[in-house]
Structures are given as structure tokens and as C-alpha cells.
Design an enzyme around this catalytic site. Structure first.
Site, PDB file in Angstrom:
ATOM      1  N   VAL A  43       0.855  -1.187   0.000  1.00  0.00           N
ATOM      2  CA  VAL A  43       0.000   0.000   0.000  1.00  0.00           C
ATOM      3  C   VAL A  43       0.894   1.241   0.000  1.00  0.00           C
ATOM      4  O   VAL A  43       1.782   1.382   0.838  1.00  0.00           O
ATOM      5  CB  VAL A  43      -0.937   0.014   1.217  1.00  0.00           C
ATOM      6  N   LYS A  44       0.632   2.127  -0.935  1.00  0.00           N
ATOM      7  CA  LYS A  44       1.461   3.321  -1.116  1.00  0.00           C
ATOM      8  C   LYS A  44       0.752   4.517  -0.475  1.00  0.00           C
ATOM      9  O   LYS A  44      -0.392   4.838  -0.827  1.00  0.00           O
ATOM     10  CB  LYS A  44       1.666   3.544  -2.620  1.00  0.00           C
ATOM     11  N   VAL A  45       1.458   5.179   0.462  1.00  0.00           N
ATOM     12  CA  VAL A  45       0.879   6.322   1.164  1.00  0.00           C
ATOM     13  C   VAL A  45       1.852   7.503   1.108  1.00  0.00           C
ATOM     14  O   VAL A  45       3.062   7.305   1.030  1.00  0.00           O
ATOM     15  CB  VAL A  45       0.558   5.991   2.640  1.00  0.00           C
TER      16      VAL A  45
END
Length: 217
Positions: free
Chosen positions: A82-84
Site C-alpha cells: 500500500v502506497k501512502v
């Protein structure tokens, strides 16, 4: 050093994957929208094609929304990272998702202090953007060196994923510094094999071989 390909182009990923040069993929909603296809559908297809981590980015700005989006993205496949963004909301999301056992890629990093925060939040990957630093007359590779030193000093396991890679020189310098991963567009990765002396040597060899009149096949 691992090579991630920075694209949502399925054909380009498949072509490079067949050479064994793809250890993962980084995507973002903008890249996928250019294909005109559904974000979740494309992400699922890429995750099935590539064994390594596939970064899929949240689009919300508030932590609770980011966490909900991140959980939804993580359900697509076990290899989703997951890219944040590197904001306080992003760091909170990183800590929550990491504690739940999900891979997290903290992106839009432009300073060593930001990278330190991401490591303390448990990020799987930190993505410093070297090309964008170069754009404002700063040396992006200096940042990679600083992060490498800090992580080594304290034994952080967060992997340095060099992003915004614009040239083969960025790849070379990343490898020399000891970055864990570079993510680059397919065109840049392909250029890694290019050298004028290789081309000249091959041309000379083929000319000499042609004179023999022999064939292997």
C-alpha cells in the site's frame, strides 16, 4: 539491487518480466487512469503477473480514509504494498497497516528526516524522489546517501526504493550507494543494456561472420 518497473502498462511489464529483470512494480492512480481502465482491475492483473511487491496508492488525505483504502487495496493480492504519502496522516496509516501485516511504501520523500520518520513508522519501503530534487537544483543522490547512512546507523529494515529515476546514471549511483531498490520507467531500464562499444563490437563481429558464409541454424 532490485529493479521495480514504474508503469501500469501490462505489455511493458510482461516484456521485462520475461527477462527476469522485474522484482516488483510501482503504480499510481494517474498511470492507471491513462490506460482508461479500472484501477482495481489493472492492479489485480499486475499483481498476478509479477511475483514481487506491487505498489498501489491510496487517494485520500485523511488517515481513517487512507486506512480503509489501504485495507481494500491489500485485499487484492498478498503482494500488494500500500502506497501512502509522507504526511502525518500517511505515517499513521503506515503504522496501522504495518501492524496488521501489510507491506507499506511511503512515497513523496524529499528529506532524510522524512525517511527517518517512515522507518520509525515501520515502512516496508521509503521512496525518495531523486529526479524531482534534481529539478530544483539539488542533488537527489545526496539524499539517498544520507538515508543509507541513517538506516545503517540504527539498523532500520525499511528498504530504500529510489523513485523519480530519470536516467541510467541514477541507477548506477543508487547501486554504488547501496540502495535496496530502484523503480524506473521501462525505457530507462532498457537503456541499462546500451553501450556504443557493445554495438560497435557486435557490428564488427557480424560483418566478419557474414564473410565466412557459415550458418548455425
Amino acid at each position: 539491487m532490485k529493479f521495480f518497473v514504474d508503469t501500469a502498462d501490462i505489455d511493458a511489464i510482461a516484456e521485462l518480466n520475461a527477462t527476469g529483470m522485474v522484482d516488483g512494480v510501482t503504480t499510481n492512480p494517474s498511470l492507471i487512469l491513462k490506460s482508461g481502465r479500472d484501477i482495481l482491475e489493472v492492479t489485480k492483473e499486475i499483481s498476478a503477473l509479477v511475483k514481487g511487491p506491487v505498489s498501489a496508492e491510496v487517494v485520500s488525505l485523511e488517515a481513517d480514509d487512507m486506512i480503509a483504502e489501504g485495507r481494500k487495496l491489500a485485499r487484492i493480492a498478498p503482494n500488494i504494498a500500500v502506497k501512502v504519502p509522507l504526511t502525518w496522516a500517511g505515517l499513521k496509516t503506515c503504522k496501522t497497516l504495518t501492524d496488521e501485516g501489510h507491506m507499506v511504501n511511503v512515497t513523496l520523500c524529499f528529506s532524510a528526516n522524512q525517511a527517518l520518520l517512515a522507518a520509525k513508522a515501520g515502512a516496508t519501503f521509503i521512496s525518495p524522489f531523486v529526479g524531482r530534487l534534481d529539478d530544483i537544483n539539488l542533488d537527489g543522490m545526496d539524499l539517498i546517501g544520507d538515508i543509507r547512512t541513517i538506516y545503517d546507523n540504527f539498523g532500520f529494515e525499511t528498504q530504500i526504493l529510489v523513485a523519480s529515476v530519470r536516467s541510467v546514471n541514477h541507477v548506477t549511483q543508487s547501486a554504488l550507494i547501496g540502495a535496496d531498490v530502484v523503480t524506473a520507467p521501462p525505457a530507462v531500464l532498457k537503456k541499462l543494456a546500451d553501450h556504443p562499444l557493445t554495438e560497435a563490437g557486435l557490428a564488427a563481429f557480424m560483418a566478419d561472420w557474414a564473410k565466412t558464409g557459415q550458418k548455425i541454424l
